[in-house]
Design an enzyme around this catalytic site. Structure first.
Site, PDB file in Angstrom:
ATOM      1  N   ALA A  59      16.782   5.682 -22.719  1.00  0.00           N
ATOM      2  CA  ALA A  59      16.211   4.518 -23.416  1.00  0.00           C
ATOM      3  C   ALA A  59      14.717   4.441 -23.131  1.00  0.00           C
ATOM      4  O   ALA A  59      13.941   4.010 -23.985  1.00  0.00           O
ATOM      5  CB  ALA A  59      16.907   3.242 -22.969  1.00  0.00           C
TER       6      ALA A  59
ATOM      7  N   CYS B 281      15.300  -0.625 -10.418  1.00  0.00           N
ATOM      8  CA  CYS B 281      13.953  -0.058 -10.357  1.00  0.00           C
ATOM      9  C   CYS B 281      13.102  -0.790  -9.328  1.00  0.00           C
ATOM     10  O   CYS B 281      12.336  -0.195  -8.606  1.00  0.00           O
ATOM     11  CB  CYS B 281      13.259  -0.159 -11.712  1.00  0.00           C
ATOM     12  SG  CYS B 281      14.323   0.269 -13.065  1.00  0.00           S
TER      13      CYS B 281
ATOM     14  N   SER C  42      20.775   3.111 -24.354  1.00  0.00           N
ATOM     15  CA  SER C  42      21.006   4.094 -23.294  1.00  0.00           C
ATOM     16  C   SER C  42      22.507   4.302 -23.111  1.00  0.00           C
ATOM     17  O   SER C  42      23.248   3.328 -22.931  1.00  0.00           O
ATOM     18  CB  SER C  42      20.397   3.572 -21.990  1.00  0.00           C
ATOM     19  OG  SER C  42      20.582   4.507 -20.968  1.00  0.00           O
TER      20      SER C  42
HETATM   21  N1  PLP Z   1      15.900  -1.206 -20.625  1.00  0.00           N
HETATM   22  C1  PLP Z   1      16.758  -1.867 -19.856  1.00  0.00           C
HETATM   23  C2  PLP Z   1      17.023  -3.314 -20.135  1.00  0.00           C
HETATM   24  C3  PLP Z   1      17.410  -1.240 -18.805  1.00  0.00           C
HETATM   25  O1  PLP Z   1      18.266  -1.915 -18.034  1.00  0.00           O
HETATM   26  C4  PLP Z   1      17.134   0.135 -18.562  1.00  0.00           C
HETATM   27  C5  PLP Z   1      17.739   0.833 -17.412  1.00  0.00           C
HETATM   28  O2  PLP Z   1      17.807   0.300 -16.325  1.00  0.00           O
HETATM   29  C6  PLP Z   1      16.247   0.801 -19.415  1.00  0.00           C
HETATM   30  C7  PLP Z   1      15.645   0.094 -20.432  1.00  0.00           C
HETATM   31  C8  PLP Z   1      15.943   2.256 -19.238  1.00  0.00           C
HETATM   32  O3  PLP Z   1      17.077   3.020 -19.598  1.00  0.00           O
HETATM   33  P1  PLP Z   1      17.192   4.573 -19.229  1.00  0.00           P
HETATM   34  O4  PLP Z   1      17.803   4.634 -17.876  1.00  0.00           O
HETATM   35  O5  PLP Z   1      18.089   5.175 -20.267  1.00  0.00           O
HETATM   36  O6  PLP Z   1      15.811   5.136 -19.292  1.00  0.00           O
END
Ligand code: PLP
Length: 357
Positions: free
Chosen positions: A72, A304, A184
């Site tokens: 994502a 994160c 994702s």
């Molecule tokens: N957006 C949101 C709300 C998420 O929770 C996450 C992942 O923690 C992401 C974007 C990023 O997703 P990806 O792990 O596929 O890069």
């Protein structure tokens, strides 16, 4: 071990795993074909990708195209860097770092306020030169649900495009209208390493990765049939089980409210995905709590942000003081969480918290 961190990632659905195996091994070792090759093995792999694309598209609004990406985060970068327009990018203060940091990196960030209940109210003004609005559907830290339909209308009225990060909502709730949608696979019981950007018909994006011209020239690079087949199977299963999964999560939520009686819930309890319980207890030492509950997988904030030592930008945005943010934990449950798991985990967390006085 008890897994209660479903916002960070979700366990792979057995159906998704099964769908992937075909494109890793067989039959008779024929699963590894390049989906962009014109021969038989290639065409078989391409057909599996087409089928998966249909399953993912079925959970998106009508009138658009699914572009597969590696995550994502990549989908968000493609949308934000590739969308037409050079004006401001209005982002809610509680967006994921993939959105916030990209808007900053482009030097075009305008931050939208979020209220104490975790709502980003569409009555606030957009800058005159806005060209893109990014307000997510379900927040990953506190689970609050945003009025995405209103935000899409507002962006349209300002001649801006609307990107909705639906990562935490996809396969769990209906996805409302948007111009672009970031998804994702690993948040809906699919594999890690694959995501998608859904793009409304008529929107011309510029690629951020160039090369072989795959994915309509928008994302060059050989696609992974195994990852995409797993993503498709997970999307199909989520569509079939959406109501049952939501009912299961609701039952867990109601029990969790009883088990964590006395804690304060961060963000709205109603405009919220109930698989996310972000709670705090005044004076709690979360680092100590986590080290005393090593068999329970939960989070001190977003995956994160945790470990960085910095208080979460989401909890700050909803007005929590640093001490309150630092005494918050996130418990995330979903399809495969059992009531017994939740009860055992709550008992461990409560007794460790109580021992802190
Ligand atoms: N957006 C949101 C709300 C998420 O929770 C996450 C992942 O923690 C992401 C974007 C990023 O997703 P990806 O792990 O596929 O890069």
């Amino acid at each position: 071990m008890i897994y209660l961190d479903c916002q960070a990632t979700t366990p792979l659905a057995p159906e998704a795993r099964e769908a992937m195996l075909r494109w890793l091994d067989g039959p008779e070792g024929t699963g590894f074909g390049n989906p962009h090759s014109p021969h038989r093995m290639g065409r078989q792999a391409a057909a599996a990708i087409d089928a998966a694309r249909e399953y993912v598209a079925a959970l998106c609004p009508p009138g658009g195209t699914v572009i597969f990406t590696g995550s994502a985060t990549e989908a968000i970068n493609l949308a934000m860097r590739g969308a037409p327009g050079e004006g401001s990018i209005s982002v809610s203060a509680i967006e994921h770092a993939a959105v916030l940091d990209t808007a900053e990196a482009l030097g075009r960030a305008h931050v939208l306020n979020v209220a104490a209940d975790g709502q980003c109210n569409p009555s606030q003004d957009l800058p005159d030169n806005v060209s893109l609005v990014c307000v997510m559907q379900v927040n990953n830290e506190i689970g609050t649900v945003q009025p995405t339909l209103d935000w899409h209308r507002k962006a349209k009225a300002a001649n801006a495009l609307y990107l909705c990060d639906v990562v935490q909502a996809f396969g769990k709730q209906e996805v409302a209208s948007a111009d672009m949608i970031a998804i994702s696979a690993h948040k809906l019981h699919g594999p890690k390493g694959v995501g998608a950007l859904w793009v409304r018909d008529g929107i011309e994006l510029a690629p951020i990765i160039t090369g072989g011209g795959q994915e309509q020239g928008l994302r060059s690079g050989t696609l992974s049939p195994a990852l995409i087949a797993g993503f498709g199977a997970a999307a199909k299963l989520a569509a079939e089980r959406m109501e049952d999964d939501a009912a299961h999560v609701e039952a867990l939520w109601n029990r969790a409210l009883e088990l964590f009686d006395g804690w304060t819930i961060n963000g709205s309890t109603t405009a919220r995905w109930h698989g996310n319980l972000n709670i705090r207890r005044e004076g709690l030492d979360v680092a100590r709590l986590m080290s005393e509950c090593r068999t329970v997988m939960f989070s001190a904030g977003s995956a994160c942000a945790s470990g960085s030592g910095r208080p979460s930008h989401v909890l700050r945005a909803i007005g929590l003081r640093d001490a309150q943010a630092k005494s918050s934990i996130r418990i995330g449950f979903g399809r495969y969480t059992t009531m017994d798991d939740l009860e055992a985990a709550a008992q461990a967390i409560m007794s460790a918290a109580d021992s802190q006085g």
